[in-house]
Design an enzyme around this catalytic site. Sequence first.
Site, mmCIF file in Angstrom:
data_model
loop_
_atom_site.group_PDB
_atom_site.id
_atom_site.type_symbol
_atom_site.label_atom_id
_atom_site.label_comp_id
_atom_site.label_asym_id
_atom_site.label_seq_id
_atom_site.Cartn_x
_atom_site.Cartn_y
_atom_site.Cartn_z
ATOM 1 N N GLN B 186 0.831 -1.216 0.000
ATOM 2 C CA GLN B 186 0.000 0.000 0.000
ATOM 3 C C GLN B 186 0.864 1.264 0.000
ATOM 4 O O GLN B 186 0.474 2.287 -0.580
ATOM 5 C CB GLN B 186 -1.023 -0.003 1.143
ATOM 6 C CG GLN B 186 -0.470 -0.054 2.560
ATOM 7 C CD GLN B 186 -0.161 -1.471 3.033
ATOM 8 O OE1 GLN B 186 -0.042 -2.404 2.237
ATOM 9 N NE2 GLN B 186 0.003 -1.634 4.334
ATOM 10 N N ASN B 209 10.750 -6.246 1.663
ATOM 11 C CA ASN B 209 10.515 -7.687 1.526
ATOM 12 C C ASN B 209 9.935 -8.006 0.139
ATOM 13 O O ASN B 209 9.856 -7.127 -0.722
ATOM 14 C CB ASN B 209 9.591 -8.180 2.650
ATOM 15 C CG ASN B 209 8.250 -7.451 2.625
ATOM 16 O OD1 ASN B 209 7.862 -6.875 1.609
ATOM 17 N ND2 ASN B 209 7.550 -7.464 3.745
ATOM 18 N N SER B 233 21.323 -9.586 0.240
ATOM 19 C CA SER B 233 22.623 -8.942 0.417
ATOM 20 C C SER B 233 23.745 -9.995 0.370
ATOM 21 O O SER B 233 23.513 -11.175 0.617
ATOM 22 C CB SER B 233 22.631 -8.211 1.758
ATOM 23 O OG SER B 233 23.723 -7.338 1.832
ATOM 24 N N GLN B 255 27.588 -9.931 7.446
ATOM 25 C CA GLN B 255 26.700 -10.151 6.307
ATOM 26 C C GLN B 255 25.680 -11.232 6.627
ATOM 27 O O GLN B 255 24.498 -11.105 6.309
ATOM 28 C CB GLN B 255 27.531 -10.561 5.084
ATOM 29 C CG GLN B 255 26.738 -10.555 3.802
ATOM 30 C CD GLN B 255 26.180 -9.196 3.518
ATOM 31 O OE1 GLN B 255 26.888 -8.198 3.538
ATOM 32 N NE2 GLN B 255 24.881 -9.116 3.288
ATOM 33 N N HIS B 258 22.208 -10.704 8.224
ATOM 34 C CA HIS B 258 21.113 -10.038 7.501
ATOM 35 C C HIS B 258 19.953 -10.985 7.241
ATOM 36 O O HIS B 258 18.799 -10.557 7.162
ATOM 37 C CB HIS B 258 21.594 -9.473 6.165
ATOM 38 C CG HIS B 258 22.146 -8.084 6.283
ATOM 39 N ND1 HIS B 258 21.403 -7.046 6.782
ATOM 40 C CD2 HIS B 258 23.353 -7.566 5.978
ATOM 41 C CE1 HIS B 258 22.137 -5.938 6.780
ATOM 42 N NE2 HIS B 258 23.330 -6.224 6.306
ATOM 43 N N GLU B 322 28.044 -7.812 -4.377
ATOM 44 C CA GLU B 322 27.567 -6.502 -3.911
ATOM 45 C C GLU B 322 28.685 -5.813 -3.112
ATOM 46 O O GLU B 322 29.037 -4.669 -3.388
ATOM 47 C CB GLU B 322 26.332 -6.717 -3.027
ATOM 48 C CG GLU B 322 25.738 -5.427 -2.484
ATOM 49 C CD GLU B 322 24.651 -5.687 -1.439
ATOM 50 O OE1 GLU B 322 24.533 -6.840 -0.968
ATOM 51 O OE2 GLU B 322 23.956 -4.724 -1.082
ATOM 52 N N HIS B 323 29.250 -6.520 -2.133
ATOM 53 C CA HIS B 323 30.370 -5.999 -1.345
ATOM 54 C C HIS B 323 31.584 -6.885 -1.571
ATOM 55 O O HIS B 323 31.472 -8.108 -1.486
ATOM 56 C CB HIS B 323 30.061 -6.048 0.161
ATOM 57 C CG HIS B 323 28.811 -5.330 0.557
ATOM 58 N ND1 HIS B 323 27.600 -5.971 0.714
ATOM 59 C CD2 HIS B 323 28.586 -4.022 0.845
ATOM 60 C CE1 HIS B 323 26.682 -5.081 1.087
ATOM 61 N NE2 HIS B 323 27.249 -3.895 1.164
ATOM 62 N N ASP B 356 28.541 0.468 5.455
ATOM 63 C CA ASP B 356 27.109 0.358 5.750
ATOM 64 C C ASP B 356 26.610 1.593 6.490
ATOM 65 O O ASP B 356 25.453 1.963 6.373
ATOM 66 C CB ASP B 356 26.838 -0.876 6.624
ATOM 67 C CG ASP B 356 26.983 -2.167 5.844
ATOM 68 O OD1 ASP B 356 26.897 -2.126 4.612
ATOM 69 O OD2 ASP B 356 27.194 -3.221 6.481
ATOM 70 N N GLU B 410 18.889 7.275 -44.590
ATOM 71 C CA GLU B 410 17.938 6.599 -43.713
ATOM 72 C C GLU B 410 16.496 6.811 -44.183
ATOM 73 O O GLU B 410 15.554 6.450 -43.479
ATOM 74 C CB GLU B 410 18.103 7.092 -42.254
ATOM 75 C CG GLU B 410 19.369 6.582 -41.585
ATOM 76 C CD GLU B 410 19.385 6.778 -40.066
ATOM 77 O OE1 GLU B 410 18.462 7.427 -39.533
ATOM 78 O OE2 GLU B 410 20.318 6.259 -39.426
ATOM 79 N N HIS B 415 13.645 14.905 -41.935
ATOM 80 C CA HIS B 415 14.841 15.184 -41.137
ATOM 81 C C HIS B 415 15.839 15.982 -41.980
ATOM 82 O O HIS B 415 16.470 16.920 -41.490
ATOM 83 C CB HIS B 415 15.500 13.879 -40.679
ATOM 84 C CG HIS B 415 14.825 13.241 -39.508
ATOM 85 N ND1 HIS B 415 13.545 12.756 -39.558
ATOM 86 C CD2 HIS B 415 15.254 13.009 -38.236
ATOM 87 C CE1 HIS B 415 13.214 12.253 -38.367
ATOM 88 N NE2 HIS B 415 14.236 12.392 -37.550
#
Lengths: 429, 429
Positions: B186, B209, B233, B255, B258, B322-323, B356, B410, B415
């Site tokens: 929502q 999530n 992650s 890590q 997480h 990612e890291h 972080d 073209e 043009h």
Amino acid sequence: MQKIINPSINQWQSLCERPALPQLDVQELVQQIFTEIKRNGDEAVKKYTGFFDDALIENVKVSAEAIEAAAQQIPQDLKQAIQLAKSNIEQFHASQQEQKKVIETTPGVECWRESRPIDRVGIYIPGGSAPLFSTVLMLGIPAKIAGCKEIVLCSPPDKNGNINPAILYTAQLVGITAVYAIGGIQAIGALAIGTESITKVDKIFGPGNQYVTAAKQAALNYGVAIDLPAGPSEVLVITDATCNPDFVAADLLSQAEHGADSQVILLSDSEGVTDAVIKALQQQTEALPRKETVLKCLQNSKAIVLATINDCVNFSNLYAPEHLIIASDSAESFVNLITTAGSVFLGNYSCESAGDYASGTNHTLPTNGYAKSYSGVSLDSFVKKITFQKISAAGLQNIGPAIELMAAAEQLQAHKNAVTIRLKSLNNV
Amino acid sequence: MQKIINPSINQWQSLCERPALPQLDVQELVQQIFTEIKRNGDEAVKKYTGFFDDALIENVKVSAEAIEAAAQQIPQDLKQAIQLAKSNIEQFHASQQEQKKVIETTPGVECWRESRPIDRVGIYIPGGSAPLFSTVLMLGIPAKIAGCKEIVLCSPPDKNGNINPAILYTAQLVGITAVYAIGGIQAIGALAIGTESITKVDKIFGPGNQYVTAAKQAALNYGVAIDLPAGPSEVLVITDATCNPDFVAADLLSQAEHGADSQVILLSDSEGVTDAVIKALQQQTEALPRKETVLKCLQNSKAIVLATINDCVNFSNLYAPEHLIIASDSAESFVNLITTAGSVFLGNYSCESAGDYASGTNHTLPTNGYAKSYSGVSLDSFVKKITFQKISAAGLQNIGPAIELMAAAEQLQAHKNAVTIRLKSLNNV
């Protein structure tokens, strides 16, 4: 062309709305073809090339000989024109390279960014009557400057299995690493999934019809990135008494010839200028080979008279045009007011065609209102900017206690520990 | 943790594969809620807030008084920690501002780019036990530096309708313009569509999530952009004999805490170092409050021994973490070899926790292999870079003939006309 005089500001939002596009539901077809490509590779790609392009191809990859032969067919003056465009596009995109700047945010804490090329990129060039070799320049040149290792190009073959020689010549000129004579959903599927002969790429660029657009959307589910959301091309021209109505009409028509769904908006602070442009439009349309397309496009188009040029720019910001032309001798004085557009053309000699081909700016731009949140294609589109940090023992002593407090407050004990264990070892030295 | 010694290079690709994520089919639910929000606005948002968050809220917007009161609840030392982090993040992101560079590609043809803020951005901050106020810093600060006019924040309320005070304090500190106590589908729907009290935004940022992720995907169909594709992650740590195994274990655990689906990869050129890290992992895990989560994550994790550190970097490039931490005294000598990662931490004191929270780099990064084609969030994520061109009469005379040739090739006559009509008028002067 619909003429609207001094609409109230409440009407602006609805005047900015693009006509709803016909939604073609091709998701199922895309899924079917992608699944077959995953299972049968090249064979599936060739099957659908026979089906959709009516072409039987033995090898999907265009041979070096065929590319060489194509170059022979291009007239010398066109080659020179393409090379001039290449040089300008190269200069502008090379200027977008970022210099490394190391920032010491706290003593002992150094942060910076470095650009790295996206390894493998795919460029899609539509087929059909007009060979869009200019798009090969616009996508191939920044890919090369970025340093992409593989820059592959797909374009649908004609019934004899061939790609237009101007596309092949330009591909060779900019350093495309492989050309495949495949198009449509099967080309995007091959780039997203990979086959025996076709490289799976990391990012897909280029325009296309609704099938290609749907396939690019589906490619996102295969971990592949795409350049921009698709939509019909559009131009908004702001005019005042210092414009040349004939030039303005020519610019509007250069957009209108792209297709019946192209968007063309004329804004002015003068009804006289507006009428003069509309008259010039009618005259110039007569001589155009794509007259029918142009007339259809103009039916959906609007000419709007507003009180001031400032109002025109404000309206344009709300519309978020792909191309914005300010046809005025004082165009530059409005630059700071412009907040939203793909590419802007200032003054009476900056026609959109110049940016489409040869000024140096990119012609792959956000359309359909996406200029509100997207930039056009640039060197940035072909690189990843990786952040680096180097923290010394003293640096960690400076920021470590803050990290420990924040990690604890976020209830991430192991995040805190990673700092604590280091600070403790430093205290014990 | 699974230990793999010297896998052959053919095995690398499969070792890099992330576990398949459980697909939750929530598309229909998302569509239903979006449709209701479109029809009933705030009322629909409040209804689903009652339904999913068990909270009855009268106003979705958090009052200035409530925000002020929240700030009073934050301990002084945590406030100072957040302010230190803010200062570092500000310095690094301010350094990403681009200077205007006018390039004269051909005499009389000037091209440049100018950045403009995205007008309205939405920041989503998940609820739950841990209040992720650090993400408020990471998204709010660059939005403010970019100059975004409206920077709104959504976060789900607790059962009493309140948002965690650390989130409210940080929101106020960075200059968020409105905070809404709504979450989940929502919240994303409200940001994408707009209601009586909630601004429709141009781009949505922030983690979430599977419901939030699905809703962000659906928001794309409303013309709204999003920051990055979602995924769990992950960290990859490269170690050699100069690393501190206890530090490395702490980083892997930071890590792992997480979530069970977090990815943790340890690479080394030394089996001895690998064993020492694994031993330290076991010891440190015992003391962690999130021990169960960590143990689940470590079950899916790999420790891989390769011949050299160069091999480790090459493997990492294929994995696209990612890291990436290089836990080595000679970390800097490998920087040029790194081609693909979200953010890189060099040396034994550059722990991921630093990035972080407080070093200055952004922690919103591409995961799940997307580092191959995406950059992390930066100032660029909050601006559009508009290209401008100003072409003089002489400039058009220089490039016009090339444009005419290319447009004709073209088959885009209009043009070409846009140039021809201007060149003719210049010849007639």
